[in-house]
Write a protein that holds these residues in place. Sequence first.
Motif, PDB file in Angstrom:
ATOM      1  N   LYS A  45      11.613 -10.159  -3.421  1.00 56.64           N
ATOM      2  CA  LYS A  45      11.025  -8.987  -2.763  1.00 56.64           C
ATOM      3  C   LYS A  45      12.099  -7.932  -2.543  1.00 56.64           C
ATOM      4  CE  LYS A  45       8.460  -7.819   1.432  1.00 56.64           C
ATOM      5  NZ  LYS A  45       7.908  -8.349   2.681  1.00 56.64           N
ATOM      6  N   VAL A  46      11.747  -6.666  -2.780  1.00 54.54           N
ATOM      7  CA  VAL A  46      12.609  -5.518  -2.505  1.00 54.54           C
ATOM      8  C   VAL A  46      11.913  -4.699  -1.427  1.00 54.54           C
ATOM      9  CG1 VAL A  46      13.564  -3.381  -3.428  1.00 54.54           C
ATOM     10  CG2 VAL A  46      13.576  -5.441  -4.827  1.00 54.54           C
ATOM     11  N   THR A  47      12.660  -4.368  -0.365  1.00 54.42           N
ATOM     12  CA  THR A  47      12.103  -3.605   0.746  1.00 54.42           C
ATOM     13  C   THR A  47      13.015  -2.427   1.077  1.00 54.42           C
ATOM     14  OG1 THR A  47      11.220  -5.662   1.688  1.00 54.42           O
ATOM     15  CG2 THR A  47      11.304  -3.734   3.140  1.00 54.42           C
ATOM     16  N   ILE A  48      12.447  -1.227   1.166  1.00 52.01           N
ATOM     17  CA  ILE A  48      13.222  -0.067   1.602  1.00 52.01           C
ATOM     18  C   ILE A  48      13.327  -0.126   3.121  1.00 52.01           C
ATOM     19  CG2 ILE A  48      13.289   2.451   1.771  1.00 52.01           C
ATOM     20  CD1 ILE A  48      11.888   2.600  -0.927  1.00 52.01           C
ATOM     21  N   ILE A  49      14.555  -0.176   3.620  1.00 50.86           N
ATOM     22  CA  ILE A  49      14.756  -0.291   5.067  1.00 50.86           C
ATOM     23  C   ILE A  49      15.100   1.046   5.716  1.00 50.86           C
ATOM     24  CG2 ILE A  49      15.334  -2.737   5.063  1.00 50.86           C
ATOM     25  CD1 ILE A  49      18.297  -1.927   5.126  1.00 50.86           C
ATOM     26  N   ASP A  50      15.514   2.017   4.917  1.00 48.68           N
ATOM     27  CA  ASP A  50      15.869   3.327   5.454  1.00 48.68           C
ATOM     28  C   ASP A  50      15.796   4.348   4.323  1.00 48.68           C
ATOM     29  OD1 ASP A  50      16.860   5.254   7.282  1.00 48.68           O
ATOM     30  OD2 ASP A  50      18.890   4.956   6.515  1.00 48.68           O
ATOM     31  N   SER A  51      15.171   5.476   4.605  1.00 46.62           N
ATOM     32  CA  SER A  51      15.031   6.497   3.576  1.00 46.62           C
ATOM     33  C   SER A  51      15.035   7.877   4.222  1.00 46.62           C
ATOM     34  CB  SER A  51      13.720   6.273   2.818  1.00 46.62           C
ATOM     35  OG  SER A  51      13.530   7.270   1.859  1.00 46.62           O
ATOM     36  N   GLU A  52      16.020   8.698   3.826  1.00 51.01           N
ATOM     37  CA  GLU A  52      16.126  10.065   4.317  1.00 51.01           C
ATOM     38  C   GLU A  52      16.492  10.971   3.152  1.00 51.01           C
ATOM     39  OE1 GLU A  52      18.390  10.661   7.959  1.00 51.01           O
ATOM     40  OE2 GLU A  52      18.347   8.497   8.275  1.00 51.01           O
ATOM     41  N   PRO A  53      15.716  12.030   2.918  1.00 44.01           N
ATOM     42  CA  PRO A  53      15.945  12.885   1.748  1.00 44.01           C
ATOM     43  C   PRO A  53      17.363  13.446   1.639  1.00 44.01           C
ATOM     44  CG  PRO A  53      13.886  13.462   2.816  1.00 44.01           C
ATOM     45  CD  PRO A  53      14.566  12.461   3.699  1.00 44.01           C
ATOM     46  N   ASP A  54      17.985  13.754   2.752  1.00 46.28           N
ATOM     47  CA  ASP A  54      19.320  14.355   2.685  1.00 46.28           C
ATOM     48  C   ASP A  54      20.447  13.332   2.704  1.00 46.28           C
ATOM     49  OD1 ASP A  54      18.613  13.688   5.274  1.00 46.28           O
ATOM     50  OD2 ASP A  54      19.826  15.282   6.172  1.00 46.28           O
ATOM     51  N   ALA A 109       0.843  -1.196   0.000  1.00 45.67           N
ATOM     52  CA  ALA A 109       0.000   0.000   0.000  1.00 45.67           C
ATOM     53  C   ALA A 109       0.879   1.248   0.000  1.00 45.67           C
ATOM     54  CB  ALA A 109      -0.927  -0.011   1.205  1.00 45.67           C
ATOM     55  N   GLN A 110       1.984   1.171   0.704  1.00 40.54           N
ATOM     56  CA  GLN A 110       2.958   2.270   0.741  1.00 40.54           C
ATOM     57  C   GLN A 110       4.080   1.914  -0.237  1.00 40.54           C
ATOM     58  OE1 GLN A 110       4.740   2.777   4.622  1.00 40.54           O
ATOM     59  NE2 GLN A 110       6.528   3.770   3.758  1.00 40.54           N
ATOM     60  N   ALA A 131       8.379   0.557   2.575  1.00 39.44           N
ATOM     61  CA  ALA A 131       7.768   0.273   1.272  1.00 39.44           C
ATOM     62  C   ALA A 131       8.418  -0.977   0.679  1.00 39.44           C
ATOM     63  CB  ALA A 131       7.957   1.462   0.334  1.00 39.44           C
ATOM     64  N   TYR A 132       7.635  -1.741  -0.076  1.00 43.89           N
ATOM     65  CA  TYR A 132       8.197  -2.927  -0.720  1.00 43.89           C
ATOM     66  C   TYR A 132       7.383  -3.295  -1.950  1.00 43.89           C
ATOM     67  CZ  TYR A 132       4.460  -5.780   1.310  1.00 43.89           C
ATOM     68  OH  TYR A 132       3.240  -6.297   1.638  1.00 43.89           O
ATOM     69  N   TYR A 133       7.998  -4.087  -2.787  1.00 41.10           N
ATOM     70  CA  TYR A 133       7.272  -4.753  -3.851  1.00 41.10           C
ATOM     71  C   TYR A 133       7.828  -6.157  -3.973  1.00 41.10           C
ATOM     72  CZ  TYR A 133      10.970  -4.165  -7.416  1.00 41.10           C
ATOM     73  OH  TYR A 133      12.146  -4.217  -8.135  1.00 41.10           O
TER      74      TYR A 133
END
Length: 176
Positions: free
Chosen positions: A92-101, A73-74, A80-82
């Motif tokens: 499966k790919v999963t984002i484990i950490d995300s920071e814009p900077d 959904a996210q 987030a994952y697909y």
Amino acid sequence: MRLFKLLGISIVVLGIFVFLLSLMFPSTAVVERTGVIMAPIDSVYAQVNNLKAWEKWNPWSRPDTTARLVYAAQSAGTGAYYSWEGQLNSGKVTIIDSEPDKGVHYTMDIKNMPPVKAGFEMKPSADGKGTAVFWHMEIKLGLAPWWKLRGFLADRIYGPVMNNGLDRLDSLCVHR
């Protein structure tokens, strides 16, 4: 009968030799690529952080053309994952950490393959006109000789594909 016995012993000795030789190879393969994308960091981050955008630029977003992709959904940001399931493989790919900077870090789990930890580090380019991108992958290979050999060749196998992905990301971000 003696010939079969000699052949069997030769195969066992060769197998032991290959295994011992593989112990000299590292158990982790690292592949890294860098590039400068002539677009603002927020534009690059938007493409890297959103898994649905990966289909446009990431060479591994659809590893099998028959694969059916399923997004969470996210589809952007931490968590987030697909996943995909196709004739060739599933994973499966999963984002484990995300920071814009700082960037985006993710894991990639593919059936019957070692897990991959990867990420994108982003910062303004030296001249301030674009975004410097550092794409890295780390693959834990274990002790199996066939994985260690593939790890030994990882840079030659995956490096050009990563370069292609960075080029596609660059053209996508520049033309937005």
